[in-house]
Design a protein around this motif. Structure first.
Motif, PDB file in Angstrom:
ATOM      1  N   CYS A   1      35.916  34.623  40.899  1.00 43.25           N
ATOM      2  CA  CYS A   1      37.241  34.272  40.351  1.00 43.25           C
ATOM      3  C   CYS A   1      37.175  34.092  38.840  1.00 43.25           C
ATOM      4  CB  CYS A   1      37.766  33.003  41.008  1.00 43.25           C
ATOM      5  SG  CYS A   1      38.141  33.162  42.766  1.00 43.25           S
TER       6      CYS A   1
ATOM      7  N   LEU B   1      45.465  35.903  41.197  1.00 35.93           N
ATOM      8  CA  LEU B   1      44.422  36.412  40.311  1.00 35.93           C
ATOM      9  C   LEU B   1      44.686  37.872  39.960  1.00 35.93           C
ATOM     10  CD1 LEU B   1      41.206  35.042  42.089  1.00 35.93           C
ATOM     11  CD2 LEU B   1      42.506  33.966  40.251  1.00 35.93           C
TER      12      LEU B   1
ATOM     13  N   ALA C   1      42.435  33.237  47.148  1.00 40.23           N
ATOM     14  CA  ALA C   1      43.044  32.962  45.847  1.00 40.23           C
ATOM     15  C   ALA C   1      43.610  34.202  45.178  1.00 40.23           C
ATOM     16  CB  ALA C   1      42.000  32.312  44.921  1.00 40.23           C
TER      17      ALA C   1
ATOM     18  N   TYR D   1      42.021  27.658  41.762  1.00 37.17           N
ATOM     19  CA  TYR D   1      41.295  28.586  42.631  1.00 37.17           C
ATOM     20  C   TYR D   1      40.013  27.986  43.183  1.00 37.17           C
ATOM     21  CZ  TYR D   1      38.719  30.407  38.407  1.00 37.17           C
ATOM     22  OH  TYR D   1      37.968  30.581  37.274  1.00 37.17           O
TER      23      TYR D   1
END
Length: 409
Positions: free
Chosen positions: A388, A125, A121, A11
């Motif tokens: 993230c 996730l 991303a 990511y």
């Protein structure tokens, strides 16, 4: 990390590449907002520009959230199941006369860019990302209104950013009773007297301007008895119409600040008593329009600060050593109110080679410089990678929550 979620290396690359691919567009947005400064709750151009950009990039966008016309919310759901909700807060209002002398055009692209970077991303996730457009930071308390309307109720952690003169610093250490900004509240005192000819019959008048002057004098007499962190600054907004007319109306606008809201409330009571005393001394009538909602002090979260700093180093962003006792700002922000409701952190980034004062024309000029744009882009990357991390690492979220609880209210 959640089952099937992307590795950090994966990511980080997705985030960095996404933000780099948007670099020119983000800089154009920054300069567009800079050249169209809008005061609080009037940020229609900026709100539309930012909302449209989110929508164009796959966010579900709601406009006018919380009953605030120039607020917005962009949401994207992760593709790997349940997880926390991380919010990235965008600001975009300007100051009267000097425009973006607080650099909110840069906050707009650093935080918008962070959201767009995370979005690239999100398929790999867990959790949910929210980009919140929060208008009216410059005295209007947009975040306060959004809090009251429940916009933050389902948010677990909030991230933001702010220009910081010539330094990029992180408050990675903070005593348990330390704060990272001053709590603030604004009061206006309107005095009503009685007009009369100042030479022919001054005894027939009641001088409202004298009441304002006594208010200033009373506050100045009190200063030696205040804590060093206290700030009281005011202006006379109306002092009469002509020197040969006893002023029948006069008004003063004050901002009061202190390190914590408890002590600030004590100061408010004293200042209001002084204004009432000035009215009694002069015979004027005092009215106080409803004050703005208090801006609370920013509650530190060194857990989040260390996480963002680590990611700033990882992308080779220049990070300056922290000046002892300078983990935050001596100013005030409605981000403080957010920080008292959930773990929160706003990264402070450099916009100039040499020191420039905030809320000045010098910072207005710096906010459109290539250095400032570069710093905002790097800030977007550091915040996006941290978001993230929070979505994929429950232990980091738990640590941020534990620190938040320990610091208390």
């Amino acid at each position: 990390m959640s089952n099937g979620a992307a590795s950090k290396a994966g990511y980080v690359d997705a985030v960095a590449q996404s933000i780099e691919s948007l670099r020119n567009e983000l800089v154009d947005i920054s300069l567009d907002i800079h050249s169209h400064p809008e005061l609080n709750y009037q940020e229609h151009h900026a709100a539309e520009l930012l909302s449209d950009t989110l929508e164009r990039n796959g966010f579900a966008v709601e406009r006018g959230v919380g009953g605030v016309e120039t607020a917005f919310r962009g949401t994207v759901q992760g593709g790997k199941g349940n997880g926390p909700t991380v919010a990235i807060l965008v600001e975009y209002d300007a100051l009267p006369e000097i425009g973006h002398g607080c650099g909110h055009n840069l906050i707009a692209i650093s935080n918008l860019g962070a959201g767009l970077g995370v979005q690239a991303a999100m398929a790999n996730l867990p959790g949910r990302l929210v980009v919140l457009g929060t208008p009216a930071e410059e005295g209007g308390g947009g975040k306060n209104r959004m809090i009251d309307a429940g916009v933050f109720d389902d948010v677990d952690i909030s991230l933001s950013s702010h220009p910081s003169s010539n330094l990029t610093v992180f408050g990675t250490e903070a005593a348990i009773d330390e704060t990272w900004s001053l709590a603030m509240v604004r009061y206006r005192f309107d005095f009503y007297g009685k007009a009369a000819h100042a030479a022919v019959a001054p005894e027939a008048g009641i001088n409202a301007l004298n009441a304002v002057i006594h208010t200033f004098n009373g506050i100045d007499s009190m200063r030696q008895h205040l804590r060093p962190d206290t700030r009281i600054h005011g202006i006379i907004t109306d002092g009469g119409t002509a020197p040969n007319v006893v002023p029948e109306f006069a008004s003063a606008d004050f901002i009061l600040r202190s390190r914590d809201r408890v002590y600030l409330n004590e100061i408010v009571q004293k200042v209001v008593a002084i204004a009432n005393g000035a009215a009694t001394m002069t015979g004027a009538r005092l009215e106080m329009p409803t004050p703005n909602v208090m801006y609370e002090d920013v509650r530190p979260n060194t857990t989040l600060a260390r996480a963002v700093e680590s990611n700033a180093h990882a992308i080779s962003m220049k990070v300056d050593p922290l000046i002892p006792g300078r983990g935050g700002s001596g100013a005030s922000t409605d981000f403080g109110n957010v920080s008292h409701r959930m773990p929160s952190f706003a990264m402070r980034f450099a916009v100039a080679e040499e020191p420039v004062p905030g809320h000045s024309r010098l910072l207005t000029a710096a906010a459109k410089s290539p250095l400032a744009q570069e710093s905002a882009i790097n800030t977007a990357k550091a915040l996006a990678i941290t978001a993230c991390d929070l979505l994929t690492n429950p232990a980091l979220v738990d640590a941020a929550r534990a620190e938040f609880a320990e610091r208390g209210d």
